[in-house]
Write a protein that holds these residues in place. Sequence first.
Motif, mmCIF file in Angstrom:
data_model
loop_
_atom_site.group_PDB
_atom_site.id
_atom_site.type_symbol
_atom_site.label_atom_id
_atom_site.label_comp_id
_atom_site.label_asym_id
_atom_site.label_seq_id
_atom_site.Cartn_x
_atom_site.Cartn_y
_atom_site.Cartn_z
ATOM 1 N N ALA A 1 0.859 -1.181 0.000
ATOM 2 C CA ALA A 1 0.000 0.000 0.000
ATOM 3 C C ALA A 1 0.898 1.236 0.000
ATOM 4 O O ALA A 1 2.115 1.133 -0.124
ATOM 5 C CB ALA A 1 -0.913 -0.026 1.216
ATOM 6 N N GLY A 2 0.292 2.401 0.122
ATOM 7 C CA GLY A 2 1.081 3.617 0.211
ATOM 8 C C GLY A 2 1.435 4.232 -1.117
ATOM 9 O O GLY A 2 2.457 4.927 -1.229
ATOM 10 N N GLY A 3 0.623 4.002 -2.154
ATOM 11 C CA GLY A 3 0.845 4.641 -3.432
ATOM 12 C C GLY A 3 0.412 6.104 -3.406
ATOM 13 O O GLY A 3 -0.267 6.546 -2.472
ATOM 14 N N VAL A 4 0.796 6.868 -4.434
ATOM 15 C CA VAL A 4 0.472 8.298 -4.440
ATOM 16 C C VAL A 4 -0.467 8.688 -5.579
ATOM 17 O O VAL A 4 -0.881 9.835 -5.659
ATOM 18 C CB VAL A 4 1.754 9.150 -4.544
ATOM 19 N N ASP A 5 -0.819 7.739 -6.442
ATOM 20 C CA ASP A 5 -1.662 8.078 -7.581
ATOM 21 C C ASP A 5 -2.697 6.978 -7.812
ATOM 22 O O ASP A 5 -2.625 6.238 -8.785
ATOM 23 C CB ASP A 5 -0.812 8.280 -8.840
ATOM 24 N N PRO A 6 -3.678 6.853 -6.916
ATOM 25 C CA PRO A 6 -4.678 5.776 -7.023
ATOM 26 C C PRO A 6 -5.735 6.080 -8.073
ATOM 27 O O PRO A 6 -6.925 6.197 -7.772
ATOM 28 C CB PRO A 6 -5.264 5.719 -5.615
ATOM 29 N N ALA A 7 -5.309 6.213 -9.324
ATOM 30 C CA ALA A 7 -6.217 6.648 -10.389
ATOM 31 C C ALA A 7 -7.060 5.518 -10.963
ATOM 32 O O ALA A 7 -8.075 5.773 -11.605
ATOM 33 C CB ALA A 7 -5.409 7.306 -11.509
ATOM 34 N N ASP A 8 -6.638 4.264 -10.775
ATOM 35 C CA ASP A 8 -7.408 3.131 -11.296
ATOM 36 C C ASP A 8 -8.373 2.668 -10.205
ATOM 37 O O ASP A 8 -8.014 1.878 -9.334
ATOM 38 C CB ASP A 8 -6.461 1.996 -11.711
ATOM 39 N N LYS A 9 -9.579 3.163 -10.268
ATOM 40 C CA LYS A 9 -10.552 2.867 -9.218
ATOM 41 C C LYS A 9 -11.059 1.434 -9.279
ATOM 42 O O LYS A 9 -11.549 0.897 -8.279
ATOM 43 C CB LYS A 9 -11.738 3.840 -9.310
ATOM 44 N N GLU A 10 -10.963 0.797 -10.436
ATOM 45 C CA GLU A 10 -11.524 -0.541 -10.604
ATOM 46 C C GLU A 10 -10.592 -1.644 -10.117
ATOM 47 O O GLU A 10 -11.046 -2.698 -9.680
ATOM 48 C CB GLU A 10 -11.858 -0.792 -12.074
ATOM 49 N N ASN A 11 -9.282 -1.429 -10.226
ATOM 50 C CA ASN A 11 -8.329 -2.498 -9.959
ATOM 51 C C ASN A 11 -7.417 -2.162 -8.787
ATOM 52 O O ASN A 11 -6.679 -1.178 -8.829
ATOM 53 C CB ASN A 11 -7.458 -2.756 -11.194
ATOM 54 N N ASP A 12 -7.480 -2.999 -7.761
ATOM 55 C CA ASP A 12 -6.510 -2.871 -6.677
ATOM 56 C C ASP A 12 -5.102 -3.133 -7.210
ATOM 57 O O ASP A 12 -4.154 -2.443 -6.854
ATOM 58 C CB ASP A 12 -6.804 -3.884 -5.569
ATOM 59 N N VAL A 13 -5.011 -4.152 -8.045
ATOM 60 C CA VAL A 13 -3.707 -4.623 -8.527
ATOM 61 C C VAL A 13 -3.827 -5.016 -9.996
ATOM 62 O O VAL A 13 -4.843 -5.571 -10.418
ATOM 63 C CB VAL A 13 -3.221 -5.846 -7.704
ATOM 64 N N LYS A 14 -2.796 -4.719 -10.761
ATOM 65 C CA LYS A 14 -2.642 -5.237 -12.117
ATOM 66 C C LYS A 14 -1.235 -5.834 -12.218
ATOM 67 O O LYS A 14 -0.284 -5.294 -11.650
ATOM 68 C CB LYS A 14 -2.805 -4.144 -13.178
ATOM 69 N N VAL A 15 -1.128 -6.930 -12.944
ATOM 70 C CA VAL A 15 0.154 -7.619 -13.097
ATOM 71 C C VAL A 15 0.387 -7.888 -14.572
ATOM 72 O O VAL A 15 -0.525 -8.330 -15.281
ATOM 73 C CB VAL A 15 0.157 -8.959 -12.328
#
Length: 279
Positions: free
Chosen positions: A124-138
């Motif tokens: 956690a602790g990101g600064v740009d949570p712009a993707d509201k749909e995806n917690d994580v992408k790989v």
Amino acid sequence: MKRTSVSLALFGALLVSGAQFAQAAAPDWSKVPKRDIQVFHAGVTPIEWVMKKSDHSGRTGINKGETCVGCHEEKGGLNFDMKRLAGKDLEPKGAPKTMSFPVSVQSAYDKDNAYIRLTFKAPAGGVDPADKENDVKVAVMFPTDKVTQGAQVGCWATCHSDARTMPGADDKKTKYTKDGAYELMQWKSAKGAKVVDGSVTDKRNMEGGTAGVKAEGSKAGDTYTVTFTRKLSGPLAEGKATPFGVAVHADHATGRFHHVSMGYTMGFGADGDVKSAKQ
């Protein structure tokens, strides 16, 4: 040199049905070796920065044919100046709380398919949570032989100073290469609502070929496990050592606000940084 835009979702346009992989026996992952690879937040260090001598002294080594990982990986870790990467010069918007973390990579193959498994704890602790749909992408990316320096620099050949989320860049411009292309395999946590101690499958339709990919992900506690199943063909074929890179968008990140690996190789019946186990 003519610039060619790419979507990165290349090399597989056939819709992947569940039946395509129905007869594929899942690998016994307990018997497949693990290779921990550090992914890190790279800030605003696109390929133009990498190849500018005043910014990056490693430019000389790259021009001699050396690889990024050959210089920067030491004893399984990275020798980067993380404080510099997190500073205002290289990350003007703000750095994540966790600058790097390990991703465990496993690979196996049989006569039909290649299997790639990634295990990690997404910080956690990101600064740009712009993707509201995806917690994580790989994502896992493979350059074709025609990508200039693709085997040396990993996905940096697609990362340019004029691409979206770079300072002052065009937000409509995505990653691209000047020569060749990359195959992208991606899993998104939003495929099937939230991933909490469960699993989500993404039967992905790649563009431009027949390399169908199935991506499966699950989360147990704070640990994600993502597995890609792909036909054993093209860049992923027995007897080949294929360059690859890994990217994780954690904590709803998008664009350049990801953690990425340098370029490694995956060997299918061949030597590589990650050796694929034959099943």
